[in-house]
Design a protein around this motif. Sequence first.
Motif, PDB file in Angstrom:
ATOM      1  N   PRO A 142       0.813  -1.227   0.000  1.00 36.68           N
ATOM      2  CA  PRO A 142       0.000   0.000   0.000  1.00 36.68           C
ATOM      3  C   PRO A 142       0.839   1.268   0.000  1.00 36.68           C
ATOM      4  O   PRO A 142       0.364   2.325  -0.424  1.00 36.68           O
ATOM      5  N   ASP A 143       2.108   1.179   0.483  1.00 41.54           N
ATOM      6  CA  ASP A 143       2.991   2.343   0.511  1.00 41.54           C
ATOM      7  C   ASP A 143       3.915   2.331  -0.692  1.00 41.54           C
ATOM      8  O   ASP A 143       4.212   1.277  -1.274  1.00 41.54           O
ATOM      9  N   GLY A 144       4.396   3.519  -1.040  1.00 40.94           N
ATOM     10  CA  GLY A 144       5.356   3.606  -2.122  1.00 40.94           C
ATOM     11  C   GLY A 144       6.680   2.971  -1.733  1.00 40.94           C
ATOM     12  O   GLY A 144       7.167   3.175  -0.623  1.00 40.94           O
ATOM     13  N   LEU A 145       7.277   2.201  -2.632  1.00 40.90           N
ATOM     14  CA  LEU A 145       8.554   1.530  -2.371  1.00 40.90           C
ATOM     15  C   LEU A 145       9.507   1.835  -3.523  1.00 40.90           C
ATOM     16  O   LEU A 145       9.209   1.569  -4.691  1.00 40.90           O
ATOM     17  N   VAL A 146      10.674   2.393  -3.149  1.00 40.07           N
ATOM     18  CA  VAL A 146      11.726   2.674  -4.117  1.00 40.07           C
ATOM     19  C   VAL A 146      13.008   2.049  -3.579  1.00 40.07           C
ATOM     20  O   VAL A 146      13.399   2.315  -2.438  1.00 40.07           O
ATOM     21  N   VAL A 147      13.663   1.224  -4.390  1.00 33.87           N
ATOM     22  CA  VAL A 147      14.897   0.558  -3.982  1.00 33.87           C
ATOM     23  C   VAL A 147      15.997   0.919  -4.975  1.00 33.87           C
ATOM     24  O   VAL A 147      15.797   0.831  -6.200  1.00 33.87           O
ATOM     25  N   ALA A 148      17.139   1.354  -4.432  1.00 33.66           N
ATOM     26  CA  ALA A 148      18.315   1.652  -5.256  1.00 33.66           C
ATOM     27  C   ALA A 148      19.426   0.675  -4.903  1.00 33.66           C
ATOM     28  O   ALA A 148      19.560   0.248  -3.748  1.00 33.66           O
ATOM     29  N   ASP A 149      20.256   0.329  -5.890  1.00 35.96           N
ATOM     30  CA  ASP A 149      21.342  -0.633  -5.649  1.00 35.96           C
ATOM     31  C   ASP A 149      22.563   0.061  -5.062  1.00 35.96           C
ATOM     32  O   ASP A 149      22.502   1.229  -4.641  1.00 35.96           O
ATOM     33  N   GLU A 150      23.705  -0.648  -5.058  1.00 35.28           N
ATOM     34  CA  GLU A 150      24.910  -0.107  -4.420  1.00 35.28           C
ATOM     35  C   GLU A 150      25.451   1.126  -5.123  1.00 35.28           C
ATOM     36  O   GLU A 150      26.236   1.899  -4.550  1.00 35.28           O
ATOM     37  N   ASN A 151      25.031   1.349  -6.351  1.00 36.09           N
ATOM     38  CA  ASN A 151      25.479   2.527  -7.098  1.00 36.09           C
ATOM     39  C   ASN A 151      24.476   3.675  -7.051  1.00 36.09           C
ATOM     40  O   ASN A 151      24.716   4.722  -7.650  1.00 36.09           O
ATOM     41  N   GLY A 152      23.350   3.453  -6.381  1.00 33.45           N
ATOM     42  CA  GLY A 152      22.323   4.491  -6.324  1.00 33.45           C
ATOM     43  C   GLY A 152      21.336   4.422  -7.465  1.00 33.45           C
ATOM     44  O   GLY A 152      20.488   5.313  -7.607  1.00 33.45           O
ATOM     45  N   THR A 153      21.428   3.379  -8.280  1.00 30.65           N
ATOM     46  CA  THR A 153      20.514   3.234  -9.413  1.00 30.65           C
ATOM     47  C   THR A 153      19.199   2.613  -8.957  1.00 30.65           C
ATOM     48  O   THR A 153      19.196   1.600  -8.246  1.00 30.65           O
ATOM     49  N   VAL A 154      18.080   3.200  -9.371  1.00 29.47           N
ATOM     50  CA  VAL A 154      16.764   2.711  -8.971  1.00 29.47           C
ATOM     51  C   VAL A 154      16.480   1.393  -9.674  1.00 29.47           C
ATOM     52  O   VAL A 154      16.526   1.308 -10.909  1.00 29.47           O
ATOM     53  N   VAL A 155      16.215   0.345  -8.871  1.00 32.98           N
ATOM     54  CA  VAL A 155      15.917  -0.975  -9.422  1.00 32.98           C
ATOM     55  C   VAL A 155      14.469  -1.393  -9.136  1.00 32.98           C
ATOM     56  O   VAL A 155      13.975  -2.332  -9.760  1.00 32.98           O
ATOM     57  N   THR A 156      13.819  -0.704  -8.203  1.00 35.64           N
ATOM     58  CA  THR A 156      12.414  -1.001  -7.894  1.00 35.64           C
ATOM     59  C   THR A 156      11.673   0.320  -7.712  1.00 35.64           C
ATOM     60  O   THR A 156      12.143   1.218  -6.999  1.00 35.64           O
ATOM     61  N   PHE A 157      10.518   0.407  -8.351  1.00 32.81           N
ATOM     62  CA  PHE A 157       9.686   1.611  -8.241  1.00 32.81           C
ATOM     63  C   PHE A 157       8.242   1.129  -8.397  1.00 32.81           C
ATOM     64  O   PHE A 157       7.766   0.927  -9.515  1.00 32.81           O
ATOM     65  N   ASN A 158       7.565   0.880  -7.269  1.00 35.05           N
ATOM     66  CA  ASN A 158       6.265   0.198  -7.356  1.00 35.05           C
ATOM     67  C   ASN A 158       5.127   1.129  -7.747  1.00 35.05           C
ATOM     68  O   ASN A 158       5.300   2.357  -7.898  1.00 35.05           O
ATOM     69  N   THR A 159       3.952   0.525  -7.905  1.00 34.76           N
ATOM     70  CA  THR A 159       2.782   1.275  -8.376  1.00 34.76           C
ATOM     71  C   THR A 159       2.384   2.384  -7.409  1.00 34.76           C
ATOM     72  O   THR A 159       2.010   3.481  -7.824  1.00 34.76           O
ATOM     73  N   ALA A 160       2.452   2.076  -6.103  1.00 35.14           N
ATOM     74  CA  ALA A 160       2.094   3.102  -5.116  1.00 35.14           C
ATOM     75  C   ALA A 160       3.047   4.285  -5.181  1.00 35.14           C
ATOM     76  O   ALA A 160       2.629   5.442  -5.028  1.00 35.14           O
TER      77      ALA A 160
END
Length: 349
Positions: A7-25
């Motif tokens: 239900p919450d927004g989720l953003v995940v970046a890897d070891e270099n700061g590159t966004v690898v996850t950006f969910n619908t929320a």
Amino acid sequence: MDADMLPDGLVVADENGTVVTFNTAAARITGTRPEDALGKHIADALPLEDIEGRRWWVCTDPYGGLSTRTRQPERNLLLAGREILVTASYVRAGGPRGPLSKLVVSLRCTDARRRIERGHSDLIATVAHELRSPLTSVKGFTATLLAKWERFTDEQKRLMLETVDADADRVTRLITELLDISRIDAGRLQLNRQVVDMEEAVQRHLRALECNGLPDERFVVVVDGPLPSMWLDADKLDQILGNLLENAVRHGAGTVTIEMRAVSIGSAPGAHGTEITVSDEGPGIPDELLERVFTRFWRGNRRGGTGLGLYIVKGLVQAHAGTIGVDRAECGGARFRFTLPAAMPDVLM
């Protein structure tokens, strides 16, 4: 678990700061499409700023800052002028002081918090407004009596003291409502159950209304068959009946009809209770407003009152495991119907 199910927004970046996850929320909250954020650096995908306009990623420096840092507490930040609640968690490789392997950012919309804050502000404003009038009256009359006691006749003194007494009751009633609201919202409302005669409780309220000058022909009581023995909190039942009858008298018109009958509740054998309806012959409540009747501060198009009475009524009915609703009576007025289970004494539960 699929990140899009959160239900919450989720953003995940890897070891270099590159966004690898950006969910619908996250896309909904930020207004950024996932395909436009994935593959970008976290600072570019989420150009967050604090309230003073400072760039958040520069201030926190998750990749080059202290290696002992494991998270960022929730903060109210700005994204393109829009307020967002942001918290971050640092996942480190090789232990708590290792290099950052993943940066996990959670995003929440501020709308719910704003509604809560607005509700608190409305409550404070309502309390201040409702207290100001009676306290001004009490202060004015008592100051006048103290300064000029001997100039007034006994009848004038009685009138002023009766006004002070009525205003004191008004303040006490408001404080009681506020305490009830706090207990209802916190789930701490306690019930002191005892055997209650529902018909006698209704008749007692009607006698009080008639003593206040209302004609007895204004009220009709209909009891459909014998009623079950009810184990209820007598004081809370009085609040329910008092609010509904006062609402019908003050905002309705014509005859106020109170109907009572025994009902079966649920599918369990022997589960029964009492259903009571209070209806009037006034203009009623528009269909589009029926769902708002039991919310805080609802007054419809009317002035006066705190708008808390029906909210409290619903809370008290639900505390007894009962149900309440409102619709339009056959004569066109408002009809409130609530059902309470017969229950049993606490010592037998």
